[in-house]
Design an enzyme around this catalytic site. Structure first.
Site, mmCIF file in Angstrom:
data_model
loop_
_atom_site.group_PDB
_atom_site.id
_atom_site.type_symbol
_atom_site.label_atom_id
_atom_site.label_comp_id
_atom_site.label_asym_id
_atom_site.label_seq_id
_atom_site.Cartn_x
_atom_site.Cartn_y
_atom_site.Cartn_z
ATOM 1 N N ASP A 463 0.859 -1.173 0.000
ATOM 2 C CA ASP A 463 0.000 0.000 0.000
ATOM 3 C C ASP A 463 0.905 1.236 0.000
ATOM 4 O O ASP A 463 2.091 1.142 0.317
ATOM 5 C CB ASP A 463 -0.883 -0.040 1.251
ATOM 6 C CG ASP A 463 -1.751 1.204 1.389
ATOM 7 O OD1 ASP A 463 -2.302 1.644 0.374
ATOM 8 O OD2 ASP A 463 -1.861 1.721 2.506
ATOM 9 N N ASP A 739 -4.694 6.398 -4.729
ATOM 10 C CA ASP A 739 -4.426 7.781 -5.123
ATOM 11 C C ASP A 739 -4.467 7.966 -6.638
ATOM 12 O O ASP A 739 -4.465 7.012 -7.410
ATOM 13 C CB ASP A 739 -3.052 8.222 -4.610
ATOM 14 C CG ASP A 739 -3.084 8.572 -3.136
ATOM 15 O OD1 ASP A 739 -4.184 8.787 -2.612
ATOM 16 O OD2 ASP A 739 -2.015 8.610 -2.522
ATOM 17 N N ARG A 841 -5.661 4.099 -8.156
ATOM 18 C CA ARG A 841 -7.123 4.125 -8.041
ATOM 19 C C ARG A 841 -7.714 2.733 -7.880
ATOM 20 O O ARG A 841 -8.740 2.402 -8.467
ATOM 21 C CB ARG A 841 -7.738 4.804 -9.271
ATOM 22 C CG ARG A 841 -7.372 6.262 -9.474
ATOM 23 C CD ARG A 841 -7.973 7.128 -8.400
ATOM 24 N NE ARG A 841 -7.977 8.545 -8.747
ATOM 25 C CZ ARG A 841 -8.280 9.514 -7.907
ATOM 26 N NH1 ARG A 841 -8.569 9.225 -6.659
ATOM 27 N NH2 ARG A 841 -8.268 10.774 -8.282
ATOM 28 N N ASN A 870 -8.430 -1.339 4.519
ATOM 29 C CA ASN A 870 -8.564 -1.640 3.096
ATOM 30 C C ASN A 870 -7.448 -2.551 2.587
ATOM 31 O O ASN A 870 -7.471 -2.975 1.439
ATOM 32 C CB ASN A 870 -8.593 -0.340 2.284
ATOM 33 C CG ASN A 870 -7.346 0.494 2.489
ATOM 34 O OD1 ASN A 870 -6.681 0.400 3.515
ATOM 35 N ND2 ASN A 870 -7.015 1.313 1.516
#
Length: 1166
Positions: A463, A739, A841, A870
């Protein structure tokens, strides 16, 4: 909403003042930001919805958005009437039990669980066979000892762990809580609390059960709770009591009513219920319930009614751990176990066949043959003595052979591996290099069974936010009405957190709405201050006249924006269920919160409807640019929109996180329409989330853009160097982030994930066919770049092929068409040719899908690392999951196999501890195979010289203690402490990690070489004493003692030859084991009832005994020494070269390391 709103506000909306209270009450259900609900929308006609882990009852479609729950799907709780509540349904009591066993179930259940290991069943069968008179080779007690020892050790460990659970349960169940009994609150043990009872909780106390709030010490009904024991998040959450129950005082008046709610489920983020109180029906949602395990904070007291108790609480229903994972090395070991099993069967078959031939050849002499004598002549009529016929004798011989050769499958290996892993985990936890001072957290080893997998990782899926970056947001830039304000280096304000301000923007904010630009600035910062779920707290300072404002929120982004608004004079100082108060440069202004639509992963935005002091109603919206520009009216202020888009692009290029802010003013009819739809949706019992989402989409439309904000999330310390080290170790790093693409690329460069020499392949597709074509073109390009097909010319005029590293950048929209389709194969083919993959994204489930894509198509080991909820699915999907103790709670940590405080700790974890663990465990497994096989083959050779009768010269107790005492301790010590290379060398040369990728420590070649060496050593150990004593009168127990001592000395010296790092513990273990063997052999032979009484003293008094030991050691180990010398001197691997350079400081060796072990940076040299 506040119970006493200002008159001016009430007069503003005469038509809906009566329902305003219900609006503010309903909006409290929506106070939870950053929801991770995954929604898949079908065609508009079908209106089908699918929710993720937080969907709960909202997974229904619009068509079932009813306000009633059927009796079959509901539970009925009568408030303050537990007897009536439990009369029909008998709900679970509040006593909990996390322990697995009771006194009566421990033995059968623990044994049942242990015998899930097939090897244990094998040894149990062996022990049972040895109890049969026809097959008794060893003493019945001796045959059971090894299995009993292993079972006992594991059972003691399990019993101790369960005792701790019982003790924890007892403490938990006997805690006290205030329960309403006969009109007054009395102390009652948690285990005695029943569903339906009214409970009172004071500040800093823990909730004993799931309870619906009735009232709190706050006049507006707010309660602040900390859910760290439930989901790991330390930030405070807001919960609300309904306005209709706030005035109730249970001690003075009886509360009449009932609650109809959904059945217990695991969804900690959802709750659906209706409450009828005094004949009035109210809807209840997630913000009206506090769950067991939460702590009440910043609230003097709260009163509620128990709706779920004990094992039916959401906390207990979610108490299962992370999925069990199995070591790749242990899985690979099973192949060798099968080979050894086949070898064992072969040995037993050989003995059986030769025994059959011998019996057939001597069938006429069996009655009187010495040492066999089939007939029993002690009686008048001789008869067969334990002879069952030729066929049965062969069968019994086979089974007896299995019993004698049983340790070919090393039972001690399993317990040794467990102990070694515990030791390795201890040293990983104690490593000061992986201690994070900022969070005061040490490395955590949460899964002991996959330590060695850390040495074979090929893919790292990471991540970005909170993992590569600090997740501590700093407001950097703002674009307001098309004007860029990026000069954040002026004065500094401190609500509680430092915020840099732009002087020009600060002056405009002070001016207020006196100018047009000032009005836009006012609206922009009003949106930042109000469109959130931040809770402000007053913090004392040494100066009594100065108070600081501390903002608590679930999202670091929201906190940063709230602090930025405060720095520009828009200081949020109070929030209740119905209003907020903002201090505007000393002037307090009150805004009524008429509605709040929380953020969700489908809309990717949130909105708030405010009743302003000027009697207007405005909706403020903030969210991701991809979704915000789709709801902004592009016919208004086109130039502002275009300029804002340009600013967004420039901010993203700097690696900043961006949000777009918009608003519009609502007229009376629009407000009324939204209001009634909002009330209907918020009171719906089924499909509530889907209806609220529809209402939000309707109100979040035709917006006027106000501007954009940019927040910096700085890289963690050491991230660029860590990624560079991982790449040099030939570990492929994939970054999966939600992002924007520009932000992710910027972070990629600053973290050294992307380099200037790297060719970027970008895939942004909006259809499946477009995605297919992009992948095909990208594969062709990647092949040219990585195969050296592109020719370059240097300054001297010569030309040559150049291999260019490739980086793949793909967005979430493209992944929608790739995952779970035939395009997965193309994506993997392309990604395997790339040095770096950057996915932008992406949704949480897409992260797990990407990991699964790689796992399905390669045998390489995968590791996923993240810090937020997440990332949980990705962490659990990977072979190894690592959680970061970050700003987003501890959900990732709780789901992980290992946890640490910083991404950079991944380098010592993999390159140092992972390398050591893999090398140690690989050697230990092979050594256990060798150690046991030597002993078995000595027994086998003896059987061939004793007419295949399965008698053994080695004492039965020595046979059993061989793997338990004589040779086990050195194996475990070396498996924990030995280091083939120092930490400094492993960190300096990351390429050394490639040994794990190439499986240098454990492979088929090494296994068969070990078996050949084993065969030779067993031949020497058996035949040297046999030939030395061939014509002597020595008895079997005496030569058996010689074979026992020779085998133990041999295998321990073999181990000593392979030890790299000697410590006093290693010396004590190896030489101590040899001494312990001597002591045991002497003690056993000193027992008069033993068959080999005084044997060691007879044979040990002759010089031949000592010469035999010396010759065995030299003759058996010389080939091993010669092969090691030739291999290390003439065919050295990277590790051996590095070890030589580390030991002697050989400069030539260092040069060899750089060339040999650098396939990533200079692949053309390979």
């Amino acid at each position: 909403m506040d119970s006493n709103p200002p008159n001016e506000t009430e007069s503003s909306y005469p038509s809906c003042s009566s329902s305003r209270r219900s609006i503010s009450s309903a909006q409290s259900k929506l106070s939870r930001p950053n929801s991770l609900r995954e929604v898949t929308l079908g065609d508009s006609g079908s209106k089908k919805f699918r929710n993720g882990s937080r969907g709960g009852a909202d997974s229904q479609g619009f068509s079932v958005s009813q306000k009633e729950i059927s009796d079959e799907d509901a539970r009925l709780i009568y408030i303050n009437d537990p007897a009536r509540t439990n009369e029909k349904f008998e709900y679970a009591g509040n006593s909990i039990r996390t322990a697995k066993y009771s006194v009566f179930t421990f033995l059968p259940r623990n044994l049942f669980e242990q015998f899930h290991r097939v090897a244990y069943i094998y040894f149990l069968v062996i022990a049972i066979l040895n109890q049969l008179p026809q097959l008794a080779v060893f003493g019945r007690g001796a045959s059971i000892l090894p299995l009993a020892f292993v079972l006992l050790v594991t059972a003691v460990k399990d019993a101790y762990e369960d005792y701790r659970r019982h003790r924890s349960d007892r403490i938990e169940n006997n805690r006290l809580a205030l329960v309403l009994v006969n009109g007054e609150f009395r102390d009652k043990k948690w285990k005695d609390i029943e569903v339906g009872e009214i409970i009172k909780i004071h500040a800093n106390e823990t909730l004993p059960c799931d309870m619906v709030l009735l009232s709190t010490s706050d006049p507006t009904g707010i309660a602040y709770v900390q859910t760290i024991n439930l989901d790991g998040e330390s930030n405070l959450k807001t919960r609300y009591a309904k306005q209709e129950t706030l005035s109730k005082t249970p001690e003075k008046e009886k509360v009449n009513g009932f609650i109809k709610c959904e059945k217990p489920n695991r969804n900690i983020y959802g709750f659906q219920a209706n409450m009828e109180i005094d004949g009035k029906r109210l809807s209840l949602g997630p913000s009206n319930i506090i769950l067991r395990g939460c702590e009440l904070k910043n609230t003097a007291w709260a009163i509620g009614v128990a709706v779920h108790a004990g094992r039916e609480t959401k906390a207990m229903l979610n108490s299962s751990g992370a999925p069990s994972k199995r070591s790749r090395l242990e899985t690979r070991m099973n192949v060798e176990i099968i080979i050894l099993s086949i070898f064992l069967i072969a040995l037993c078959s050989i003995v059986s066949v030769f025994a059959a031939i011998w019996l057939r050849r001597h069938r006429d002499d069996l009655d009187t043959l010495p040492f066999y004598r089939r007939k029993d002549f002690s009686e008048a009529k001789p008869k067969n003595y334990k002879y069952y016929g030729w066929g049965w004798e062969i069968f019994f011989t086979f089974l007896m052979s299995v019993i004698v050769f049983q340790i070919m499958i090393p039972i001690s290996l399993y317990i040794s591996m467990e102990l070694v892993r515990v030791g390795q985990a201890y040293f990983m936890i104690r490593d000061g290099g992986m201690y994070d001072e900022a969070s005061n957290s040490r490395f955590q080893c949460r899964a002991l069974n996959i330590n060695e997998d850390l040495g074979q990782i090929k893919y790292v899926f990471s991540d970005k936010t909170g993992t590569l970056t600090e997740n501590k947001m700093e407001f950097r830039c703002a674009s307001i009405w098309g004007v860029d304000y990026s000069g954040m280096d002026g004065m500094i304000f401190r609500p509680k957190m430092i915020v840099r301000t732009d002087p020009e923007l600060l002056q405009l904010a002070k001016v207020g709405r006196e100018s047009q630009r000032g009005k836009h600035v006012y609206d922009f910062f009003l949106a930042l201050a109000s469109c959130n779920t931040i809770v402000p707290f007053v913090v004392d300072t040494p100066d009594p006249s100065v108070k600081l404002i501390d903002y608590q929120g679930e999202s670091p982004d929201e906190q940063a924006l709230a602090y930025a608004a405060a720095a520009y004079g828009f200081m949020l100082i109070e929030r209740t269920s119905g209003h907020i108060i903002i201090d505007f440069w000393g002037e307090k202004q009150r805004f009524n919160v008429l509605g709040l639509h929380e953020f969700d992963s489908d809309r990717k935005r949130m909105s708030v409807i405010l009743g302003c002091p000027d009697k207007s109603v405005k909706v403020f919206v903030k969210g991701a640019d991809t979704t915000m520009f789709s709801v902004i009216d592009r016919t208004l202020n086109k130039s502002v929109i275009q300029t804002t888009e340009g600013h967004l692009h420039s901010y993203s290029s700097l690696g900043l996180r961006t949000l777009v802010v918009g608003m519009r003013e609502l007229n009376n009819s629009e407000f009324e329409q939204w209001h009634f739809a909002f009330v209907d949706a918020s009171t719906a019992l089924m499909g509530r989330a889907a209806l609220l989402r529809k209402v939000a989409n309707n109100i979040e439309s035709n917006l006027r853009v106000l501007g954009a904000s940019a927040i910096e999330d700085k890289l963690q310390q050491g991230v660029p160097d860590a990624i560079e080290s991982l790449r040099m170790a030939d570990i492929k790093v994939w970054v999966l982030t939600g992002d924007k693409q520009e932000t992710a690329i910027s972070i990629g460069y600053s973290s050294k994930l992307l380099t200037s020499k790297m060719t970027q392949i970008v895939i942004n597709s909006n259809s499946k066919e477009s995605c297919r074509k992009s992948l095909d073109d990208a594969i062709v390009m990647a092949k040219k770049l990585t195969s050296g097909s592109i020719v370059s010319h240097n300054m001297e005029g010569s030309s040559g092929a150049v291999i260019t590293p490739v980086g793949l950048i793909i967005d979430g929209t493209s992944l929608v068409y790739v995952l779970d389709s035939e395009l997965e194969e193309q994506l993997f083919k392309l990604a395997s040719m790339c040095s770096v993959v950057l996915c932008c994204r992406v949704a949480p489930l897409q992260k797990a899908g990407i990991v699964a894509l790689v796992k399905k198509r390669t045998s390489d080991m995968t590791l996923a690392i993240g810090d937020g909820a997440n990332d949980v699915s990705m962490i659990q999907c990977a072979d190894v999951g690592v959680g970061i103790s970050g700003q987003e709670g501890r959900q990732a940590v709780m789901a992980s196999d290992f946890a640490m405080g910083q991404f950079r700790f991944l380098v010592p974890l993999l390159l140092v501890h992972g390398h050591w663990n893999y090398q140690r465990m690989g050697y230990m497994i092979l050594y256990n195979f060798y150690r046991n096989a030597v002993f078995v083959l000595i027994l086998f050779w003896y059987v061939l010289f004793t007419c295949f009768t399965l008698t053994t010269a080695i004492n039965e107790w020595s046979s059993m203690l061989y793997s338990i005492i004589y040779t086990s301790v050195p194996t475990i010590v070396v498996g924990i402490l030995d280091k083939d290379l120092s930490k400094r060398t492993l960190l300096k040369h990351p390429q050394l990690y490639g040994a794990g990728h190439r499986q240098e420590a454990y492979n088929s070649k090494l296994f068969w070489l070990t078996m050949v060496d084993t065969l030779w050593q067993s031949v020497v150990a058996f035949f040297v004493p046999l030939l030395a004593y061939w014509n002597s009168t020595i008895d079997a127990p005496s030569i058996g003692d010689l074979w026992t001592l020779a085998a133990v000395i041999l295998v321990n010296l073999h181990l000593a030859m392979d030890v790299v790092r000697w410590t006093w513990i290693t010396h004590a273990a190896i030489w101590g084991s040899i001494v312990a063997t001597w002591i045991c052999v002497v003690c056993i032979d000193a027992i008069p009832m033993m068959p080999g009484y005084w044997a060691i003293f007879h044979i040990g008094g002759t010089p031949v005994f000592w010469w035999c030991l010396l010759i065995i050691v030299i003759a058996a180990l010389v080939p091993h020494f010669v092969v090691k010398f030739i291999y290390q001197y003439y065919f050295p691997c990277d590790i051996q070269i590095a070890r030589e350079a580390e030991k002697f400081g050989n400069l030539r060796g260092h040069g060899a390391i750089e060339i040999e072990m650098n396939p990533i940076l200079e692949p053309h040299q390979r």
